[in-house]
Design a protein around this motif. Structure first.
Motif, PDB file in Angstrom:
ATOM      1  N   UNK A 166       0.845  -1.184   0.000  1.00  0.00           N
ATOM      2  CA  UNK A 166       0.000   0.000   0.000  1.00  0.00           C
ATOM      3  C   UNK A 166       0.891   1.248   0.000  1.00  0.00           C
ATOM      4  N   UNK A 167       0.487   2.260  -0.689  1.00  0.00           N
ATOM      5  CA  UNK A 167       1.263   3.493  -0.810  1.00  0.00           C
ATOM      6  C   UNK A 167       1.644   4.059   0.563  1.00  0.00           C
ATOM      7  N   UNK A 200      10.817   0.631   8.129  1.00  0.00           N
ATOM      8  CA  UNK A 200      11.032  -0.819   8.251  1.00  0.00           C
ATOM      9  C   UNK A 200      10.424  -1.558   7.060  1.00  0.00           C
ATOM     10  N   UNK A 201       9.247  -1.151   6.670  1.00  0.00           N
ATOM     11  CA  UNK A 201       8.607  -1.788   5.516  1.00  0.00           C
ATOM     12  C   UNK A 201       9.400  -1.490   4.249  1.00  0.00           C
ATOM     13  N   UNK A 202       9.843  -0.262   4.098  1.00  0.00           N
ATOM     14  CA  UNK A 202      10.643   0.108   2.918  1.00  0.00           C
ATOM     15  C   UNK A 202      11.937  -0.713   2.890  1.00  0.00           C
ATOM     16  N   UNK A 203      12.565  -0.913   4.053  1.00  0.00           N
ATOM     17  CA  UNK A 203      13.797  -1.715   4.113  1.00  0.00           C
ATOM     18  C   UNK A 203      13.515  -3.167   3.707  1.00  0.00           C
TER      19      UNK A 203
END
Length: 94
Positions: free
Chosen positions: A69-70, A77-80
């Motif tokens: 989800x955008x 943490x999710x981006x990593x």
């Protein structure tokens, strides 16, 4: 059936006696002798009850999508995790 046809293998719905989208159910059915199934080698090799019967079928390339989800992308943490998974998937495909 479409994927089989692309490999030159002709099958119809009558050739399938069961169908499941659950990997756990598929493995249980295969262990019970319900037929022949297709699964990842790394999973099958861990199960001594399963026997490889056909190893020469070429597998066509499959698209792999990694989505979130955008709003989740803003979380470090999710981006990593997404960056890690992207690099691993890319490395595995090369």
């Amino acid at each position: 059936m479409r994927s089989a046809a692309e490999l030159g293998i002709s099958v119809t719905a009558d050739d399938f006696h069961w169908r499941t989208d659950s990997l756990e159910t598929q493995i249980t059915l295969l262990r019970a002798g319900a037929g022949v199934g297709v699964m990842h080698i790394c999973l099958a090799e861990r199960d001594r009850e399963l026997v490889q019967v056909w190893d020469s079928v070429p597998i066509p390339p499959l698209d792999v999508w990694l989505v979130c989800h955008r709003d989740s992308w803003k979380n470090a943490r999710i981006r990593a995790l997404i960056n890690f998974l992207s690099s691993r998937l890319r490395a595995d495909l090369q």
